[in-house]
Design a protein around this motif. Structure first.
Motif, PDB file in Angstrom:
ATOM      1  N   ASP A  45       0.971  -0.420   0.119  1.00  0.00           N
ATOM      2  CA  ASP A  45       0.017   0.708   0.634  1.00  0.00           C
ATOM      3  C   ASP A  45       1.183   1.075   0.190  1.00  0.00           C
ATOM      4  O   ASP A  45       0.609   2.145  -0.401  1.00  0.00           O
ATOM      5  CB  ASP A  45      -0.930  -0.342   1.742  1.00  0.00           C
ATOM      6  N   LEU A  46       2.286   1.355   0.741  1.00  0.00           N
ATOM      7  CA  LEU A  46       3.343   2.258   0.436  1.00  0.00           C
ATOM      8  C   LEU A  46       3.813   2.476  -0.924  1.00  0.00           C
ATOM      9  O   LEU A  46       4.328   3.937  -0.823  1.00  0.00           O
ATOM     10  CB  LEU A  46       4.126   2.609   1.638  1.00  0.00           C
ATOM     11  N   ILE A  47       3.489   1.579  -1.988  1.00  0.00           N
ATOM     12  CA  ILE A  47       3.890   1.779  -2.816  1.00  0.00           C
ATOM     13  C   ILE A  47       3.005   2.975  -3.820  1.00  0.00           C
ATOM     14  O   ILE A  47       1.862   2.028  -3.731  1.00  0.00           O
ATOM     15  CB  ILE A  47       4.381   0.287  -3.923  1.00  0.00           C
ATOM     16  N   PRO A  48       3.296   3.615  -4.417  1.00  0.00           N
ATOM     17  CA  PRO A  48       2.715   4.544  -4.996  1.00  0.00           C
ATOM     18  C   PRO A  48       2.705   4.173  -6.972  1.00  0.00           C
ATOM     19  O   PRO A  48       1.661   4.827  -7.737  1.00  0.00           O
ATOM     20  CB  PRO A  48       3.397   5.901  -5.282  1.00  0.00           C
ATOM     21  N   TRP A  49       2.509   2.913  -7.293  1.00  0.00           N
ATOM     22  CA  TRP A  49       2.379   2.182  -8.784  1.00  0.00           C
ATOM     23  C   TRP A  49       1.677   1.283  -9.090  1.00  0.00           C
ATOM     24  O   TRP A  49       1.798   0.423  -7.677  1.00  0.00           O
ATOM     25  CB  TRP A  49       4.283   2.152  -9.052  1.00  0.00           C
ATOM     26  N   ALA A  50       1.365   0.921  -9.567  1.00  0.00           N
ATOM     27  CA  ALA A  50       0.182  -0.422 -10.059  1.00  0.00           C
ATOM     28  C   ALA A  50       1.304  -1.564 -10.177  1.00  0.00           C
ATOM     29  O   ALA A  50       2.446  -1.602 -10.171  1.00  0.00           O
ATOM     30  CB  ALA A  50      -0.774  -0.202 -10.858  1.00  0.00           C
ATOM     31  N   ARG A  51       0.314  -2.784 -10.091  1.00  0.00           N
ATOM     32  CA  ARG A  51       1.620  -3.991 -10.739  1.00  0.00           C
ATOM     33  C   ARG A  51       2.362  -3.670 -11.612  1.00  0.00           C
ATOM     34  O   ARG A  51       3.130  -4.094 -11.363  1.00  0.00           O
ATOM     35  CB  ARG A  51       0.271  -5.174 -10.162  1.00  0.00           C
ATOM     36  N   ASN A  52       1.664  -3.128 -12.608  1.00  0.00           N
ATOM     37  CA  ASN A  52       2.767  -3.104 -14.108  1.00  0.00           C
ATOM     38  C   ASN A  52       4.023  -1.828 -13.554  1.00  0.00           C
ATOM     39  O   ASN A  52       4.793  -1.836 -14.889  1.00  0.00           O
ATOM     40  CB  ASN A  52       1.825  -2.824 -14.789  1.00  0.00           C
ATOM     41  N   ARG A  53       3.561  -1.499 -12.646  1.00  0.00           N
ATOM     42  CA  ARG A  53       4.240  -0.170 -12.651  1.00  0.00           C
ATOM     43  C   ARG A  53       4.511   0.570 -13.720  1.00  0.00           C
ATOM     44  O   ARG A  53       5.449   1.794 -13.327  1.00  0.00           O
ATOM     45  CB  ARG A  53       6.259  -0.823 -11.982  1.00  0.00           C
ATOM     46  N   SER A  54       4.111   1.156 -14.153  1.00  0.00           N
ATOM     47  CA  SER A  54       3.453   1.933 -15.268  1.00  0.00           C
ATOM     48  C   SER A  54       2.678   3.024 -15.443  1.00  0.00           C
ATOM     49  O   SER A  54       2.743   3.961 -15.373  1.00  0.00           O
ATOM     50  CB  SER A  54       3.430   1.505 -17.151  1.00  0.00           C
ATOM     51  N   VAL A  55       1.408   2.446 -14.408  1.00  0.00           N
ATOM     52  CA  VAL A  55       0.271   3.730 -13.966  1.00  0.00           C
ATOM     53  C   VAL A  55       0.465   3.716 -12.755  1.00  0.00           C
ATOM     54  O   VAL A  55       0.474   3.050 -11.815  1.00  0.00           O
ATOM     55  CB  VAL A  55      -0.775   2.685 -14.391  1.00  0.00           C
ATOM     56  N   ALA A  56       0.484   4.886 -12.693  1.00  0.00           N
ATOM     57  CA  ALA A  56       0.282   5.257 -11.189  1.00  0.00           C
ATOM     58  C   ALA A  56      -1.067   5.318 -10.651  1.00  0.00           C
ATOM     59  O   ALA A  56      -2.329   5.277 -11.529  1.00  0.00           O
ATOM     60  CB  ALA A  56       0.255   6.939 -10.959  1.00  0.00           C
ATOM     61  N   THR A  57      -1.262   4.777  -9.464  1.00  0.00           N
ATOM     62  CA  THR A  57      -2.508   4.506  -8.540  1.00  0.00           C
ATOM     63  C   THR A  57      -3.356   5.749  -8.449  1.00  0.00           C
ATOM     64  O   THR A  57      -1.815   6.133  -7.599  1.00  0.00           O
ATOM     65  CB  THR A  57      -2.036   3.154  -7.867  1.00  0.00           C
ATOM     66  N   SER A  58      -4.701   5.570  -7.726  1.00  0.00           N
ATOM     67  CA  SER A  58      -4.633   6.262  -6.767  1.00  0.00           C
ATOM     68  C   SER A  58      -4.870   6.735  -6.041  1.00  0.00           C
ATOM     69  O   SER A  58      -4.323   5.700  -4.948  1.00  0.00           O
ATOM     70  CB  SER A  58      -6.222   6.377  -7.900  1.00  0.00           C
ATOM     71  N   ARG A  59      -4.340   8.156  -5.260  1.00  0.00           N
ATOM     72  CA  ARG A  59      -4.056   8.467  -3.926  1.00  0.00           C
ATOM     73  C   ARG A  59      -5.109   8.349  -3.374  1.00  0.00           C
ATOM     74  O   ARG A  59      -5.864  10.057  -3.666  1.00  0.00           O
ATOM     75  CB  ARG A  59      -2.765   9.021  -3.119  1.00  0.00           C
ATOM     76  N   PRO A  60      -5.497   8.957  -1.927  1.00  0.00           N
ATOM     77  CA  PRO A  60      -6.492   9.487  -0.861  1.00  0.00           C
ATOM     78  C   PRO A  60      -6.465  11.073  -1.697  1.00  0.00           C
ATOM     79  O   PRO A  60      -7.689  11.316  -1.882  1.00  0.00           O
ATOM     80  CB  PRO A  60      -6.089   8.849   0.421  1.00  0.00           C
ATOM     81  N   SER A  61      -5.141  11.739  -1.203  1.00  0.00           N
ATOM     82  CA  SER A  61      -5.462  13.344  -1.472  1.00  0.00           C
ATOM     83  C   SER A  61      -5.702  13.489  -2.708  1.00  0.00           C
ATOM     84  O   SER A  61      -5.917  14.500  -3.757  1.00  0.00           O
ATOM     85  CB  SER A  61      -3.865  13.685  -0.875  1.00  0.00           C
ATOM     86  N   ASP A  62      -5.392  12.612  -3.613  1.00  0.00           N
ATOM     87  CA  ASP A  62      -6.235  12.952  -5.197  1.00  0.00           C
ATOM     88  C   ASP A  62      -7.488  12.717  -5.703  1.00  0.00           C
ATOM     89  O   ASP A  62      -7.937  13.141  -6.988  1.00  0.00           O
ATOM     90  CB  ASP A  62      -5.104  12.159  -6.494  1.00  0.00           C
ATOM     91  N   GLU A  63      -8.365  11.992  -4.771  1.00  0.00           N
ATOM     92  CA  GLU A  63      -9.411  12.186  -5.059  1.00  0.00           C
ATOM     93  C   GLU A  63     -10.382  12.895  -5.168  1.00  0.00           C
ATOM     94  O   GLU A  63     -11.048  13.673  -5.859  1.00  0.00           O
ATOM     95  CB  GLU A  63      -9.845  11.194  -4.276  1.00  0.00           C
ATOM     96  N   GLY A  64      -9.993  14.375  -4.112  1.00  0.00           N
ATOM     97  CA  GLY A  64     -10.494  15.858  -4.062  1.00  0.00           C
ATOM     98  C   GLY A  64     -10.350  16.364  -5.282  1.00  0.00           C
ATOM     99  O   GLY A  64     -10.337  17.552  -4.955  1.00  0.00           O
ATOM    100  N   ASP A  65      -9.158  16.552  -5.403  1.00  0.00           N
ATOM    101  CA  ASP A  65      -8.127  17.510  -6.765  1.00  0.00           C
ATOM    102  C   ASP A  65      -7.929  17.027  -8.137  1.00  0.00           C
ATOM    103  O   ASP A  65      -6.130  16.760  -7.648  1.00  0.00           O
ATOM    104  CB  ASP A  65      -6.695  18.055  -5.247  1.00  0.00           C
ATOM    105  N   THR A  66      -8.754  17.052  -8.409  1.00  0.00           N
ATOM    106  CA  THR A  66      -8.765  16.316 -10.188  1.00  0.00           C
ATOM    107  C   THR A  66      -7.045  16.952 -10.852  1.00  0.00           C
ATOM    108  O   THR A  66      -6.089  16.598 -11.690  1.00  0.00           O
ATOM    109  CB  THR A  66      -9.567  16.579 -10.893  1.00  0.00           C
TER     110      THR A  66
END
Length: 163
Positions: free
Chosen positions: A5-26
């Protein structure tokens, strides 16, 4: 919280996962994604150092110090030993090559670089191939190349007029 959960990347490491702080600030999420895209694009470009010394972004990272008598090249090689590095000078081209071995083969996630490398630098005809030395200390390789005595006499100063 789990380690993945601390790693900011999806399994394929090429697409960033959404962070809780990003949901409210597009707008912030768009800003981060644009920075990532420009960084990925710029990695493939040759920016920075003049062609004489090689391209920016190459590894190992180097520093070049030049004066009237010598040329000094410092290369950062953290985590490496002297036996892992080979230095050669052929026709005015200094080549650093070697291999950085991985310490752990079963890492789940790693941003550390390992593998073979080669970096060549055009030093030019002013360098005396008989007076080149290398010292490896604390992960820094220092190559010192003395210039030929006649190299300074070949420099022609051109006067600049104001009209």
């Amino acid at each position: 919280m789990a380690f993945p959960d601390l790693i900011p990347w999806a399994r394929n490491r090429s697409v960033a996962t959404s962070r809780p702080s990003d949901e409210g600030d597009t707008l912030l999420a768009l800003h981060r994604e644009m920075n990532r895209m420009f960084n990925d694009f710029a990695r493939g470009l040759d920016m920075g150092l003049p062609a004489r010394f090689g391209a920016a972004g190459e590894w190992p990272h180097i520093e070049i110090v030049e004066d009237e008598k010598e040329l000094k090249i410092l290369a950062e090689l953290p985590g490496m030993d002297q036996k892992d590095v080979d230095v050669s000078l052929v026709d005015g081209v200094l080549t650093l090559r070697g291999e950085k071995k991985s310490e752990h083969t079963s890492a789940q996630y790693s941003e550390r670089w390992h593998g073979q490398f080669q970096r060549s630098l055009q030093l030019g005809p002013d360098v005396d191939p008989e007076k080149v030395s290398a010292v490896f200390k604390n992960g820094v390789l220092t190559v010192t190349a003395a210039k030929r005595p006649e190299a300074e006499s070949q420099v022609k100063r051109i006067p600049i007029s104001n009209s």
